[in-house]
Design a protein around this motif. Structure first.
Motif, mmCIF file in Angstrom:
data_model
loop_
_atom_site.group_PDB
_atom_site.id
_atom_site.type_symbol
_atom_site.label_atom_id
_atom_site.label_comp_id
_atom_site.label_asym_id
_atom_site.label_seq_id
_atom_site.Cartn_x
_atom_site.Cartn_y
_atom_site.Cartn_z
ATOM 1 N N GLU A 1 0.925 -1.123 0.262
ATOM 2 C CA GLU A 1 0.224 -0.029 -0.166
ATOM 3 C C GLU A 1 1.094 1.305 0.286
ATOM 4 O O GLU A 1 0.092 2.441 -0.430
ATOM 5 N N LYS A 2 2.131 1.062 0.275
ATOM 6 C CA LYS A 2 3.157 2.400 0.494
ATOM 7 C C LYS A 2 4.213 2.126 -0.068
ATOM 8 O O LYS A 2 5.106 1.222 -0.085
ATOM 9 N N LYS B 1 -0.424 3.868 -6.619
ATOM 10 C CA LYS B 1 -0.534 4.931 -6.793
ATOM 11 C C LYS B 1 0.410 6.123 -6.975
ATOM 12 O O LYS B 1 1.111 5.817 -8.049
ATOM 13 N N ASP B 2 0.311 7.668 -6.368
ATOM 14 C CA ASP B 2 1.009 8.570 -6.966
ATOM 15 C C ASP B 2 2.686 8.102 -6.506
ATOM 16 O O ASP B 2 2.285 8.167 -5.783
ATOM 17 N N THR C 1 3.021 11.927 -4.101
ATOM 18 C CA THR C 1 2.550 11.489 -2.817
ATOM 19 C C THR C 1 3.336 10.350 -1.876
ATOM 20 O O THR C 1 3.620 10.448 -0.709
ATOM 21 N N SER C 2 3.271 8.786 -2.559
ATOM 22 C CA SER C 2 4.146 8.145 -2.068
ATOM 23 C C SER C 2 5.453 8.559 -1.164
ATOM 24 O O SER C 2 5.811 7.437 0.076
ATOM 25 N N GLU D 1 -0.408 14.361 -10.289
ATOM 26 C CA GLU D 1 -0.834 12.887 -10.344
ATOM 27 C C GLU D 1 -0.286 11.713 -11.568
ATOM 28 O O GLU D 1 -0.062 12.203 -13.424
ATOM 29 N N LEU E 1 0.619 7.880 -12.140
ATOM 30 C CA LEU E 1 0.826 6.308 -10.982
ATOM 31 C C LEU E 1 1.314 5.065 -11.282
ATOM 32 O O LEU E 1 1.481 5.164 -12.948
#
Lengths: 145, 145, 145
Positions: A2-3, C23-24, C27-28, C112, C114
């Motif tokens: 998830e991360k 996920k971006d 941001t990650s 963003e 991904l």
């Protein structure tokens, strides 16, 4: 996952040198890692090739699409890592090539890509190396984190 | 050289900072290395230029073919090294540039390439620096390994 | 600034790992830096995206021009740094993407973008981190050197 998930590594040996003329990049790197017992590393290289094989991953079909061409091109950038796959050092690298008009081509680096000249900076890491295992989501061989 | 051949280096100082607006990348780097007695290093930089000169090596004629253009472009990636040539720090770098449509250009970096803004990460190495000498096979100035 | 201006840093932790699927990127990375108290770092990553937003700085208008596209592309190279902006870790990264024909696109990385899959090598630095402040000449947020 998830991360962003990482392992911490300690720096080992730092190698700077030349790639051999008219040899395949990946094979040369694999041989170097085996001879020097390198199991985990990251590297960067610049130089030129006389021919190349690059590709991109078809995310739907989950296969690499590759193409090969014979052309004298600059290695504008090539970044990659060394980790274990089936217990032996495995090279994962991406490359950008450039021609005399400055036009660029890039993708996942495959064999056979023959070196005209190349300069590499490789940082070894100590500690338990990462190993590649099949990732169900992507179909890729990713790290066992 | 039949295989990848390297020398081992120990990390020296690590420098992170900015390139000067409206100055040439290579000249700025050479001046920095001379002032700080840097003889062996690798670096990576990102930023933007206002004009550039890049090229590719004509592997048959054994000369660089270059071209110059005035254009506001991103430095998408620039990777290089510092070693000695005729006893003074010499910069070897390759660069990828990008325009507002994301179109990329890349090759061997030459002077004059003027910086709009730039951020550099440079790792110095200690130990006897590599020196550039003429390589008969390629006609390039490669390292004395 | 009339010349290349740097601060010296000491190496901190070295992190190698994977970016999370779907996920971006930025941001990650920001989340990872906050969780691990990373305030100053440089990194390199390769992998693939499912969509992206990249841009270039309009040097006259002093604004970023960006565009977004949904496309499965290789991350051929992505180089960046972490420093402080308004007291929190800020990611500055540039990226080159490549398609199945080897065609490349590149520029300043925005959210963003991904991730399909990604492998990162991040070097933390200790010592007082650099902070971003507005630079009058360029209109960019550059380091307080």
């Amino acid at each position: 996952m998830e991360k962003l998930t990482c392992k911490e590594f300690s720096p080992g040996r730092r190698f700077i040198g030349c790639l051999p003329h008219n040899k395949d990049i990946i094979t040369s790197l694999e041989d170097f890692c085996k001879e020097n017992s390198i199991q985990m590393a990251t590297f960067s290289l610049i130089g030129a090739v006389t021919s190349f094989t690059i590709g991109a991953y078809d995310q739907k079909q989950q296969v690499y699409v590759t193409f090969t061409e014979k052309a004298p091109l600059e290695i504008v950038t090539c970044t990659g890592n060394v980790s274990l796959k089936d217990g032996t050092p495995f090279i994962h690298a991406h490359i950008v090539l450039g021609d005399e008009q400055g036009k660029t081509f890039g993708g996942h680096l495959f064999s056979e890509t023959l070196i005209f000249a190349g300069e590499i900076d490789l940082q070894e890491f100590t500690g338990k190396p990462l190993e590649r295992v099949t990732d169900k989501t992507t179909g890729l061989m990713l790290w066992n984190l």
